[in-house]
Design a protein around this motif. Structure first.
Motif, PDB file in Angstrom:
ATOM      1  N   ASP A   1      87.692  35.148  42.648  1.00 51.97           N
ATOM      2  CA  ASP A   1      87.508  35.478  41.226  1.00 51.97           C
ATOM      3  C   ASP A   1      87.250  34.215  40.404  1.00 51.97           C
ATOM      4  O   ASP A   1      86.260  34.129  39.674  1.00 51.97           O
ATOM      5  CB  ASP A   1      88.738  36.235  40.691  1.00 51.97           C
ATOM      6  CG  ASP A   1      88.524  36.784  39.282  1.00 51.97           C
ATOM      7  OD1 ASP A   1      87.432  36.614  38.713  1.00 51.97           O
ATOM      8  OD2 ASP A   1      89.464  37.401  38.735  1.00 51.97           O
ATOM      9  N   ALA A   2      88.106  33.208  40.568  1.00 57.39           N
ATOM     10  CA  ALA A   2      87.986  32.008  39.728  1.00 57.39           C
ATOM     11  C   ALA A   2      86.699  31.233  40.003  1.00 57.39           C
ATOM     12  O   ALA A   2      86.263  30.429  39.175  1.00 57.39           O
ATOM     13  CB  ALA A   2      89.198  31.102  39.925  1.00 57.39           C
ATOM     14  N   ALA A   3      86.051  31.477  41.163  1.00 52.72           N
ATOM     15  CA  ALA A   3      84.720  30.892  41.397  1.00 52.72           C
ATOM     16  C   ALA A   3      83.637  31.950  41.203  1.00 52.72           C
ATOM     17  O   ALA A   3      82.633  31.701  40.552  1.00 52.72           O
ATOM     18  CB  ALA A   3      84.632  30.298  42.803  1.00 52.72           C
ATOM     19  N   LEU A   4      83.864  33.144  41.759  1.00 60.77           N
ATOM     20  CA  LEU A   4      82.860  34.214  41.672  1.00 60.77           C
ATOM     21  C   LEU A   4      82.436  34.490  40.218  1.00 60.77           C
ATOM     22  O   LEU A   4      81.234  34.566  39.914  1.00 60.77           O
ATOM     23  CB  LEU A   4      83.446  35.501  42.278  1.00 60.77           C
ATOM     24  CG  LEU A   4      82.638  36.785  42.038  1.00 60.77           C
ATOM     25  CD1 LEU A   4      81.383  36.789  42.890  1.00 60.77           C
ATOM     26  CD2 LEU A   4      83.486  38.027  42.304  1.00 60.77           C
ATOM     27  N   THR A   5      83.417  34.648  39.341  1.00 61.64           N
ATOM     28  CA  THR A   5      83.119  35.067  37.966  1.00 61.64           C
ATOM     29  C   THR A   5      82.337  33.992  37.192  1.00 61.64           C
ATOM     30  O   THR A   5      81.289  34.294  36.613  1.00 61.64           O
ATOM     31  CB  THR A   5      84.430  35.486  37.260  1.00 61.64           C
ATOM     32  OG1 THR A   5      84.981  36.583  38.003  1.00 61.64           O
ATOM     33  CG2 THR A   5      84.199  35.902  35.833  1.00 61.64           C
ATOM     34  N   PRO A   6      82.785  32.729  37.210  1.00 63.77           N
ATOM     35  CA  PRO A   6      81.950  31.701  36.571  1.00 63.77           C
ATOM     36  C   PRO A   6      80.584  31.553  37.248  1.00 63.77           C
ATOM     37  O   PRO A   6      79.573  31.383  36.564  1.00 63.77           O
ATOM     38  CB  PRO A   6      82.764  30.412  36.729  1.00 63.77           C
ATOM     39  CG  PRO A   6      84.134  30.818  37.066  1.00 63.77           C
ATOM     40  CD  PRO A   6      84.085  32.189  37.659  1.00 63.77           C
TER      41      PRO A   6
ATOM     42  N   GLY B   1      73.387  33.658  35.556  1.00 68.62           N
ATOM     43  CA  GLY B   1      72.662  34.433  34.545  1.00 68.62           C
ATOM     44  C   GLY B   1      72.171  33.591  33.380  1.00 68.62           C
ATOM     45  O   GLY B   1      71.519  34.119  32.474  1.00 68.62           O
ATOM     46  N   ALA B   2      72.497  32.306  33.360  1.00 68.97           N
ATOM     47  CA  ALA B   2      72.059  31.443  32.267  1.00 68.97           C
ATOM     48  C   ALA B   2      71.234  30.268  32.784  1.00 68.97           C
ATOM     49  O   ALA B   2      71.059  29.266  32.087  1.00 68.97           O
ATOM     50  CB  ALA B   2      73.282  30.936  31.495  1.00 68.97           C
ATOM     51  N   MET B   3      70.721  30.390  34.011  1.00 64.00           N
ATOM     52  CA  MET B   3      70.001  29.258  34.611  1.00 64.00           C
ATOM     53  C   MET B   3      68.741  28.885  33.826  1.00 64.00           C
ATOM     54  O   MET B   3      68.359  27.717  33.783  1.00 64.00           O
ATOM     55  CB  MET B   3      69.642  29.555  36.072  1.00 64.00           C
ATOM     56  CG  MET B   3      70.830  29.529  37.017  1.00 64.00           C
ATOM     57  SD  MET B   3      71.795  28.015  36.959  1.00 64.00           S
ATOM     58  CE  MET B   3      70.948  27.044  38.193  1.00 64.00           C
ATOM     59  N   ASP B   4      68.086  29.855  33.197  1.00 63.36           N
ATOM     60  CA  ASP B   4      66.890  29.548  32.394  1.00 63.36           C
ATOM     61  C   ASP B   4      67.199  28.556  31.274  1.00 63.36           C
ATOM     62  O   ASP B   4      66.361  27.754  30.893  1.00 63.36           O
ATOM     63  CB  ASP B   4      66.338  30.828  31.747  1.00 63.36           C
ATOM     64  CG  ASP B   4      65.492  31.616  32.722  1.00 63.36           C
ATOM     65  OD1 ASP B   4      65.245  31.109  33.840  1.00 63.36           O
ATOM     66  OD2 ASP B   4      65.089  32.745  32.355  1.00 63.36           O
ATOM     67  N   GLN B   5      68.425  28.678  30.745  1.00 61.44           N
ATOM     68  CA  GLN B   5      68.804  27.799  29.625  1.00 61.44           C
ATOM     69  C   GLN B   5      69.269  26.429  30.124  1.00 61.44           C
ATOM     70  O   GLN B   5      69.266  25.466  29.376  1.00 61.44           O
ATOM     71  CB  GLN B   5      69.940  28.441  28.821  1.00 61.44           C
ATOM     72  CG  GLN B   5      69.502  29.531  27.862  1.00 61.44           C
ATOM     73  CD  GLN B   5      69.263  30.871  28.553  1.00 61.44           C
ATOM     74  OE1 GLN B   5      69.607  31.060  29.719  1.00 61.44           O
ATOM     75  NE2 GLN B   5      68.653  31.791  27.837  1.00 61.44           N
TER      76      GLN B   5
END
Ligand code: NAD
Ligand code: ZN
Length: 347
Positions: free
Chosen positions: A151-156, A162-166
């Motif tokens: 969880d502590a790695a999966l979630t971040p 999902g923000a790699m474009d930015q």
């Protein structure tokens, strides 16, 4: 076996219960370690019971396969692994698209069944899990450091992907809340993006941890935080803001510092309201083009990627170990903000 169970609102008890029986498509895991997430602490604070009978908590689980169900192929007694926490249906539209974290089976805004939050979890000597939730970790990773990857790695990891474009060269990423999730987020950002990372927390020791994890700058959360981030980004703001707290104040901070076309990712479940409106930009609100995503957990492939980062030494969860008997103490220390990284129970 011993299990740490929620037996009523706010009541955590170490109880002796039978070892779970497994179904044909399940495996029995001998638990090596189980992480304590702030979400567990939230569940403990609820004024009502999650389930009528006692619930074994724990959704960050690592261990060794002890027994394999009759219909399970490809897994064997002795395999070491962690547990993918989205026990999704596998057949809905989102699941077949590989987006198991937003499985539709439980409903549009619900989450898929998760061990320790419905079915019994891993704060026990053994746990029964669906065989397809087992993710092998090989022989090298230590169970205590591997369990929080669930969880502590999966979630971040999911929120960052999902923000790699930015997150292009020259970009700034802000991580708010450097606890279990946040300190791993800083490492993932450092490993997989060229972004400069600014960490924000209410405690200096958490900012020190962020620096150890690769953050370029740490800023204490005060009334001045937004101004300082804008100053450090030429007035533009940060291309991506990951909020691992999610209260009114951190939501407001995210809105104030995200750049035009930037990514604001809500991860923390503090119930905060970011105060976004549909009026023209130009004021202190959300700039043009910015996106907001309420990010939940991650996909199976995000978990595989998180495990790989750990195996390559790019991510190392900072852990404090406790015996199962010390579970309540560990929860209390987490609530007081005294855990550096993740608290992990060893049964
Ligand atoms: P944690 O307790 O380990 O860390 C929280 C950190 O936030 C601490 O370092 C604390 O000092 C800091 N903090 C608290 N208030 C702050 C503020 N106002 N400004 C800046 N920093 C502040 O918690 P965690 O286990 O990392 O979980 C973080 C949040 O994410 C929780 O709300 C948890 O429920 C949630 N969560 C969400 C998902 C999801 O899928 N969306 C998954 C797991 C956890
Ligand atoms: Zn599904």
């Amino acid at each position: 076996m011993r299990a740490l169970q929620l037996t009523g609102p706010g009541t955590l008890e170490l109880r002796e219960i039978p070892i779970p029986e497994i179904g044909p498509a399940e495996v029995l895991l001998r638990v090596g370690a189980a992480g304590i997430c702030h979400s567990d602490s939230y569940v403990l604070s609820l004024p009502f019971a999650m389930r009528e009978d006692p619930l074994t908590m724990g959704h960050e689980i690592a261990g060794t396969i002890e027994a394999v169900g009759s219909e399970v192929d490809g897994l064997a007694v002795g395999d070491r692994g962690i547990v993918y926490l989205c026990w999704s249906c596998g057949v809905c539209r989102e699941c077949v698209r590989g987006r198991e974290n937003v499985c539709l089976a439980a409903g549009r805004t619900a989450m898929p069944p998760c061990p320790g939050l419905g079915p019994d979890g891993g704060m026990a000597e053994y746990v029964a899990i669906p065989a397809n939730s087992f993710v092998a970790i090989g022989d090298e990773l230590d169970f205590a450091e591997a369990a929080p990857l669930a969880d502590a790695a999966l979630t971040p990891y999911h929120a960052i992907r999902g923000a790699m474009d930015q997150l292009q060269p020259g970009a700034t990423a802000v991580a708010i809340g450097i606890g279990g999730l946040g300190h791993v987020a800083v490492q993932i950002l450092t490993a997989v993006t060229p972004a400069r990372v600014i960490a924000v927390d209410i405690a200096q020791d958490k900012l020190d941890l962020a620096a150890d994890c690769g953050a370029a700058l740490g800023i204490l959360a005060t009334d001045e935080t937004a101004a300082r981030i804008l100053e450090r980004t030429g007035g533009r703001g940060a291309e991506a803001v990951f909020d691992f707290v999610g209260t009114d104040s951190t939501a407001a901070l995210a809105v104030q510092v995200v750049a035009p076309d930037g990514a604001y990712r809500m991860v923390g479940l503090g119930g905060g309201v970011p105060g976004i409106d549909a009026g023209p930009a130009g004021g202190p609100g959300l700039p043009w083009g910015a996106t907001v995503r309420k990010s939940y957990a991650g996909t199976r492939s995000d978990l595989a990627a998180s495990v790989e980062l750990a195996q390559r030494g790019k991510v190392r969860v900072e852990v404090e170990r406790f015996a199962l008997e010390e579970g309540r103490t560990a929860f209390e220390r987490l609530d007081r903000g005294e855990i550096r990284g993740r608290a992990v129970l060893i049964p």
